[in-house]
Design a protein around this motif. Structure first.
Motif, short mmCIF file in Angstrom:
data_model
loop_
_atom_site.label_atom_id
_atom_site.label_comp_id
_atom_site.label_asym_id
_atom_site.label_seq_id
_atom_site.Cartn_x
_atom_site.Cartn_y
_atom_site.Cartn_z
N GLY A 14 16.45 -4.99 5.33
CA GLY A 14 15.14 -5.51 5.41
C GLY A 14 14.42 -4.77 6.56
N THR A 15 15.34 -4.35 7.65
CA THR A 15 14.63 -3.87 8.73
C THR A 15 13.89 -2.42 8.51
N PHE A 16 14.79 -1.78 7.75
CA PHE A 16 14.52 -0.20 7.36
C PHE A 16 13.34 -0.20 6.39
N VAL A 17 13.26 -1.05 5.40
CA VAL A 17 12.23 -1.30 4.45
C VAL A 17 11.13 -1.86 4.73
N LEU A 18 11.02 -3.20 5.13
CA LEU A 18 10.05 -3.82 5.36
C LEU A 18 9.47 -3.59 6.70
N GLY A 19 10.40 -3.23 7.74
CA GLY A 19 9.82 -3.06 9.20
C GLY A 19 9.03 -1.61 8.98
N SER A 20 9.55 -0.64 8.43
CA SER A 20 8.92 0.68 8.23
C SER A 20 7.55 0.40 7.45
N PHE A 21 7.46 -0.22 6.43
CA PHE A 21 6.15 -0.52 5.66
C PHE A 21 5.17 -1.39 6.54
N SER A 22 5.46 -1.79 7.45
CA SER A 22 4.53 -2.78 8.33
C SER A 22 3.46 -1.75 8.76
N ASP A 23 3.95 -0.47 9.11
CA ASP A 23 2.73 0.47 9.47
C ASP A 23 1.97 0.98 8.52
N VAL A 24 2.19 0.53 7.22
CA VAL A 24 1.66 1.25 5.92
C VAL A 24 0.81 0.24 5.25
N ARG A 31 1.23 -5.37 9.00
CA ARG A 31 2.10 -6.17 9.58
C ARG A 31 2.10 -7.78 9.18
N LYS A 32 0.86 -8.21 9.15
CA LYS A 32 0.55 -9.28 8.63
C LYS A 32 1.20 -9.87 7.16
N ARG A 33 1.12 -8.89 6.30
CA ARG A 33 1.70 -8.83 4.93
C ARG A 33 3.17 -8.73 4.95
N ILE A 34 3.79 -8.13 5.78
CA ILE A 34 5.10 -8.02 5.88
C ILE A 34 5.65 -9.46 6.37
N LEU A 35 5.19 -9.98 7.45
CA LEU A 35 5.31 -11.18 7.99
C LEU A 35 5.53 -12.28 7.11
N LEU A 36 4.34 -12.39 6.09
CA LEU A 36 4.36 -13.29 5.24
C LEU A 36 5.46 -13.12 4.13
N GLY A 91 13.60 -7.91 8.35
CA GLY A 91 12.21 -7.25 8.45
C GLY A 91 11.41 -8.34 9.48
N LEU A 92 11.63 -9.43 9.98
CA LEU A 92 10.86 -10.22 10.68
C LEU A 92 10.78 -9.82 12.16
N MET A 93 12.11 -9.41 12.64
CA MET A 93 12.05 -9.28 14.13
C MET A 93 11.18 -8.14 14.50
N PRO A 94 11.11 -6.94 13.95
CA PRO A 94 10.20 -5.90 14.33
C PRO A 94 8.83 -6.32 14.31
N VAL A 95 8.31 -6.88 13.24
CA VAL A 95 7.13 -7.29 12.96
C VAL A 95 6.65 -8.14 14.12
N VAL A 96 7.04 -9.29 14.44
CA VAL A 96 6.52 -10.28 15.47
C VAL A 96 6.73 -9.77 17.13
N GLN A 118 -5.29 -17.96 9.87
CA GLN A 118 -5.35 -18.03 11.54
C GLN A 118 -4.87 -16.70 11.96
N PHE A 119 -3.91 -16.17 11.41
CA PHE A 119 -2.95 -14.76 12.27
C PHE A 119 -4.07 -13.61 11.79
N PRO A 120 -4.12 -12.79 12.73
CA PRO A 120 -4.71 -11.41 12.76
C PRO A 120 -3.96 -10.39 12.14
N GLU A 121 -4.41 -9.36 11.75
CA GLU A 121 -3.71 -8.20 11.39
C GLU A 121 -3.84 -7.07 12.50
N SER A 122 -2.75 -6.24 12.55
CA SER A 122 -2.94 -5.27 13.76
C SER A 122 -4.00 -4.22 13.58
#
Length: 447
Positions: A72-82, A85-90, A125-130, A194-198
């Motif tokens: 999850g860290t590799f896949v979801l965390g890396s795709f947060s820049d693509v 980040r808000k979608r990955i968080l959800l 995947g959650l930790m890198p995003v927050v 309520q939450f913003p995107e990057s």
């Protein structure tokens, strides 16, 4: 039309309702991450009895599930820049809530492992995003403290899990604890609204109206408009795809590898303790309630270490604080392996929490602040992803130690080794090659 340096606008903002919203929902998300991670160690003695598992098998299940966190860290965390980040968080919150709750319905160890593995993908995947969110949207003058305070949610979640287990696990069973994992689903509608995107996601894609809206919420005095010329140090260089290669460009290779080793060491200690601490203390003669309380003391230590460390980082810098904490951790675990005094054990467990979870909570923003914004999520997710190898290895190794004839407390000695390894790796971090590695201290990026 005005020229707006986006990072500078956020750096100079004053903490307001916008920052509070980001903080609250990141705190909410990481609290349930901490809750779910603590569940395995808390419920393990009961689950081993329910499924007829040995210590080695219990450790193996914990390690296999943690492999999902690495994925999850590799896949979801890396795709947060693509994909944002808000979608990955959800996505992470849905995976954590649904599949950890399903693990409570498992009728076999194999079924439990499958559900826990999928839920762990979201947890990884959650930790890198927050961390990336809080680093991006915190005012510079108190950024380290804000991120550290947010990450205390992880420890709060572990404390809540411990207290809940102390009162209910004997009567309602370990499965009830996993059912509580579904609670984050209640917060999803509010996060969506309520939450913003990057901004680093919006700006390269030309969404200037959304950038202006976010900046006006973060820094109302700026009076920003979509017609303004928004400048983001590295976002305009951003390219589509996974920017992993950039982690090794511009003289960042040695530091990137050092970060990986540091996170490996911290996660090895954290997950080794989270998985086996209650069991180790029960086998050392403590009753069930007392053994559960050690997870709570560990989490309290993590909070103290995070807040105290964050306060000191803003004054003497990350490197000095982290070196001290790694060294203290090694001394603490050696002491834990030989002491027999209950009161001293509680104190040392708290110090151990400060020097493991507390240390990792400071390492995360250190890494995030080192990399430029267009690879910040990738840099942190890669470090944590590689570091997950430590979290996967630790439960198996400690489980094997507990199967020997050695005293259970002797296993604490093993935790001193990764603590020293992390401190040694820190010495190789080349701060001059980072974007900004101290709160308020810019560093030249040698391009």
């Amino acid at each position: 039309m005005q020229k707006v340096q986006v990072e500078e606008a956020i750096d100079k903002s004053r903490f307001n309702k916008f920052h509070l919203i980001v903080f609250i929902w990141c705190f909410f998300a990481i609290a349930f991450d901490g809750f779910d991670i603590a569940l395995y160690g808390i419920g393990l003695p009961h689950m081993m009895e329910d499924f007829g598992l040995t210590s080695a098998a219990g450790g193996a299940i914990g390690s296999y599930a943690l492999a999902g966190m690495m994925l999850g860290t590799f896949v979801l965390g890396s795709f947060s820049d693509v994909i944002g980040r808000k979608r990955i968080l959800l996505i992470c919150l849905v995976l954590i809530s649904v599949f950890n709750a399903l693990a409570g319905l498992a009728t076999s160890a194999t079924m439990f492992l499958v559900f826990r593995f999928i839920g762990s993908i979201g947890m990884g995947g959650l930790m890198p995003v927050v961390i990336s969110f809080m680093t991006e949207y915190s005012p510079k003058k108190n950024r380290a403290m804000t991120v550290a305070a947010m990450y205390c949610g992880y420890s709060i979640g572990a404390i809540v899990a411990s207290i809940t287990a102390m009162y209910f696990i004997e009567s309602l069973g370990w499965r009830f604890m996993y059912f509580l994992s579904a609670l984050p689903l209640l917060g999803l509608p509010f996060i969506i609204k309520q939450f913003p995107e990057s901004i680093s996601y919006y700006l390269p894609r030309g969404h200037k109206k959304k950038v202006a809206e976010i900046l006006n919420r973060a820094n109302p005095e700026g009076n920003y408009n979509e017609t303004d010329d928004f400048l983001y140090t590295t976002a305009q260089k951003g390219s589509k795809g996974l920017p992993v290669g950039k982690l090794f460009s511009d003289n960042r290779s040695i530091t990137t590898i050092a970060f990986w080793v540091m996170v490996f060491s911290c996660l090895m200690m954290i997950y080794g303790l989270n998985t086996w601490l209650p069991t180790m203390m029960q086998e050392s003669g403590f009753n069930v309630a007392s053994s559960m309380s050690f997870i709570m003391i560990l989490a309290v230590g993590q909070i103290i270490g995070s807040l105290t460390g964050g306060y000191m980082v803003d004054r003497i810098g990350h490197k000095n604080v982290l070196l001290t904490m790694y060294l203290m951790g090694a001394i603490c675990f050696v002491a834990l392996s030989v002491t027999q005094q209950p009161a001293l054990i509680y104190v040392l467990i708290a110090i151990g929490g400060a020097c493991t979870g507390g240390t990792q909570n400071l390492v995360n923003p250190y890494i995030s602040a080192f990399y430029p914004s267009d690879i910040r999520g990738t840099g942190l997710s890669m470090a944590v992803g590689i570091g997950r190898l430590g979290s996967i290895t630790a439960p198996i190794l400690i489980g094997l130690v507990l199967m020997t004839n050695l005293e259970p407390q002797t296993a604490f000695m093993a935790f001193a080794i990764p603590s020293l390894l992390g401190g040694t790796a820190l010495l190789f971090v080349r701060e001059r090659d980072g974007k900004t590695v101290q709160s308020g201290t810019p560093v030249a990026n040698e391009t």
